[in-house]
Design an enzyme around this catalytic site. Structure first.
Site, short mmCIF file in Angstrom:
data_model
loop_
_atom_site.label_atom_id
_atom_site.label_comp_id
_atom_site.label_asym_id
_atom_site.label_seq_id
_atom_site.Cartn_x
_atom_site.Cartn_y
_atom_site.Cartn_z
N ASP A 1 48.21 61.53 42.23
CA ASP A 1 46.81 61.60 42.63
C ASP A 1 45.90 60.89 41.62
O ASP A 1 46.36 60.32 40.63
CB ASP A 1 46.42 63.06 42.82
CG ASP A 1 45.45 63.28 43.97
OD1 ASP A 1 44.73 62.34 44.34
OD2 ASP A 1 45.42 64.41 44.51
N TRP B 1 43.26 57.01 47.01
CA TRP B 1 42.19 57.12 47.99
C TRP B 1 41.65 55.77 48.47
O TRP B 1 40.50 55.68 48.91
CB TRP B 1 41.05 57.99 47.47
CG TRP B 1 41.47 59.17 46.66
CD1 TRP B 1 42.55 59.97 46.85
CD2 TRP B 1 40.80 59.68 45.49
NE1 TRP B 1 42.61 60.95 45.90
CE2 TRP B 1 41.55 60.80 45.04
CE3 TRP B 1 39.65 59.33 44.79
CZ2 TRP B 1 41.19 61.54 43.93
CZ3 TRP B 1 39.29 60.07 43.68
CH2 TRP B 1 40.05 61.17 43.27
N GLY B 2 42.42 54.71 48.34
CA GLY B 2 41.96 53.40 48.77
C GLY B 2 41.03 52.72 47.79
O GLY B 2 40.45 51.67 48.10
N GLU C 1 39.68 50.60 44.46
CA GLU C 1 40.07 49.37 43.77
C GLU C 1 40.95 48.47 44.65
O GLU C 1 41.82 47.76 44.15
CB GLU C 1 40.78 49.69 42.44
CG GLU C 1 39.90 50.46 41.47
CD GLU C 1 40.57 50.76 40.15
OE1 GLU C 1 41.30 49.88 39.62
OE2 GLU C 1 40.37 51.88 39.62
N ASP D 1 40.72 61.61 51.75
CA ASP D 1 41.52 62.67 52.34
C ASP D 1 41.17 62.87 53.81
O ASP D 1 40.01 62.86 54.20
CB ASP D 1 41.27 63.99 51.60
CG ASP D 1 41.91 64.02 50.23
OD1 ASP D 1 42.63 63.07 49.89
OD2 ASP D 1 41.66 64.99 49.49
#
Length: 534
Positions: free
Chosen positions: A167, A201-202, A204, A222
């Site tokens: 994460d 989380w997508g 960069e 999420d």
């Protein structure tokens, strides 16, 4: 103007766009860039399948939960259908490391430790996954792995872990590429094959660098158990197919099938995730899953689309007011087609064999992957689709070729037809620019003769200004409307002519410099009227 050109030349168009246009999705800018080589760990040749406890249980994870879930998967048909990972999410450890700095499984939750839990899961022929975070603490506040990567990877390997979800919380501003690459190297150093799932989380633009780092990467925030959340994640992920393939997959997050959406919506999520070659990680309560939920999760025909060894992500080839058509080529030459109705009312969605890349047959076989019904068509593919629903076909017969899409290059100038800055404002004039793989240089020829920009499924068309038909008429991008000033012929002699005007697409003044505008002009055989879609 000079500052604009200098900045773009120095930084590159995609980089400047990311800075100046934060509202423009990254897919518009970079969706056709060639993907990096995949992580060479021998895992995830097809998208991973399994279970994760977070969506249904949050922090209430335990050894008993993981064992009972593994038992259920072993007996209810999920394992036989291909689900093999049983994954522990956050909150499995104690709040502090031990005196030697090691992570400690919570003895109240995991009395046999992760080692004992892994042994039980392995005894059923399944694999065990675990969760950690690339920051100082996990999202729930437990010890993170930042600065402890080698130590923690060694623990995971010694416990028999097969999968790591990593994460992005509490990352102290350290770049994702640094943090995730460090853990990749730590996992490799253990010598144990551990699938590496990047959960940043997508951020960069992970799809542009994730392939040599992880086996999959989250392209979204999420997901939650609602149609709107599922739809948003679909939209964020669907245009990123150029970056995915065997060993490196786009991940729009776990499945919410069985967690509160309607059965129609559950089927849609499962269909779309399979069409996008996404990991199929169930996030529901497996031990009490309904027959409907298990029927969706174990649909062999849909799973076969997801797990197809060709490893192509389905492409959005049409989007008409929320009526979507996706096409996914399969290893045996079939095409998987998803007709998705984003809207609440039932609607008819149609496409054709030619539009999905099928040619060369008097007829084609359609297999409905949800009903199992089969039929024949000479080319038309159509269905009445309920609101929020998806009809999914496997189309067999004839030959399969690429959907006509690519870069329109000005062969005389050696440059590409380009929308400046990746703008989507109607009226923006295309120009020529050095070819760079950006989505603002990707054009798709539709069956009706339109040229859409930003790849298949876009609704921005190359347009002759104000329906004018005189030499010197500017071309622009405009909302697709079906009029003849948006229809183009790609001719065998290399010219592109407007159906309405009969004039040729032309680089103004025969220029070959970056920024020269395109226009319509009398066809004259000049090199500035030579184009190629490739």
């Amino acid at each position: 103007m000079q500052i604009r050109r200098l900045t773009r030349a120095l930084l590159g168009k995609a980089a400047v766009l990311a800075l100046l246009l934060p509202g423009v999705p990254a897919v518009m800018l970079t969706a056709t860039a060639p993907p990096a080589a995949a992580l060479d760990n021998g895992l995830a040749a097809t998208p991973q399948m399994g279970f994760n406890d977070w969506n249904a249980f949050g922090c209430n994870v335990s050894e008993a939960l993981i064992k009972s879930t593994a038992d259920a998967m072993h007996s209810n048909g999920m394992q036989a259908a291909g689900y093999d990972y049983v994954n522990i999410d956050d909150c499995w450890m104690t709040s502090t490391r031990d005196a030697n700095g090691n992570l400690v499984p919570d003895p109240a939750k995991f009395p046999d430790g992760i080692t004992g839990t892994a042994a039980y899961v392995h005894g059923l022929g399944l694999k065990l996954g675990i969760y950690e975070d690339g920051g100082t603490a996990t999202c729930a506040g437990y010890p993170g792995s930042l600065g402890h990567e080698r130590q923690d990877a060694a623990s995971f390997a010694s416990w028999g872990v097969d999968y790591l979800k990593y994460d992005n919380c509490n990352n102290t501003g350290v770049s994702a590429t640094t943090r995730y690459t460090t853990m990749r190297d730590a996992l490799a150093a253990t010598g144990r094959p551990i699938l590496f799932s990047l959960c940043n989380w997508g951020q960069e633009s992970v799809w542009t660098w994730g392939a040599p780092v992880g086996d999959s990467w989250r392209t979204t925030g999420d997901i939650s158990a609602g149609y709107g959340s599922m739809l948003a994640n679909f939209h964020a992920n669907v245009g990123l197919g150029a970056f995915a393939g065997p060993g490196h997959w786009n991940d729009p997050d776990m499945l919410e099938v069985g967690n509160g959406m309607s059965t129609t919506e559950d089927r849609t999520e499962f269909s779309l995730w399979a069409e996008m070659a996404a990991p199929l990680i169930s996030g529901t309560t497996i031990t009490t899953a309904s027959a409907d939920t298990l029927g969706i999760l174990t649909n062999r025909g849909v799973i076969a689309v997801d797990q197809d060894p060709l490893g192509k992500q389905g492409q959005l080839i049409a989007n008409n007011g929320g009526l979507d058509v996706l096409a996914k080529p399969l290893a045996n030459g079939d095409i998987a087609v998803a007709l998705f109705n984003e809207n609440s009312a039932a609607a008819t969605i149609s496409t054709s064999a030619a539009a999905i890349g099928k040619t060369g047959a008097a007829g084609y076989t359609l297999t409905d992957l949800w009903s199992g019904a089969t039929g024949r068509t000479t080319g038309a593919i159509s269905a009445t689709v309920p609101g929020h629903g998806t009809v999914m076909y496997r189309v067999a017969g004839g030959s399969s070729g690429p959907i006509p899409s690519g870069v329109v290059s000005a062969t005389g100038a050696g440059k590409c037809l380009d929308v400046p800055w990746g703008w989507t404002t109607p009226g923006t004039q295309p120009e020529i620019w050095d070819c760079n793989g950006g989505g603002n240089q990707v054009w798709t020829q539709t069956p009706s003769g339109q040229l859409t920009v930003y790849g298949a499924g876009s609704t921005m068309c190359l347009d002759a200004y104000n329906n004018q038909t005189t030499p010197g008429t500017k071309v622009e991008i405009w909302n697709c409307n079906g009029q003849t000033n948006q229809q183009w012929r790609l001719n065998s002699n290399g010219t592109i002519t407007g159906v309405q005007s009969g004039l040729c697409l032309d680089v103004t003044g025969g220029s070959t410099v970056n920024g020269a505008l395109a226009e319509l002009w009398t066809c004259n055989g000049g090199s500035n009227q030579q184009w190629k879609l490739s």
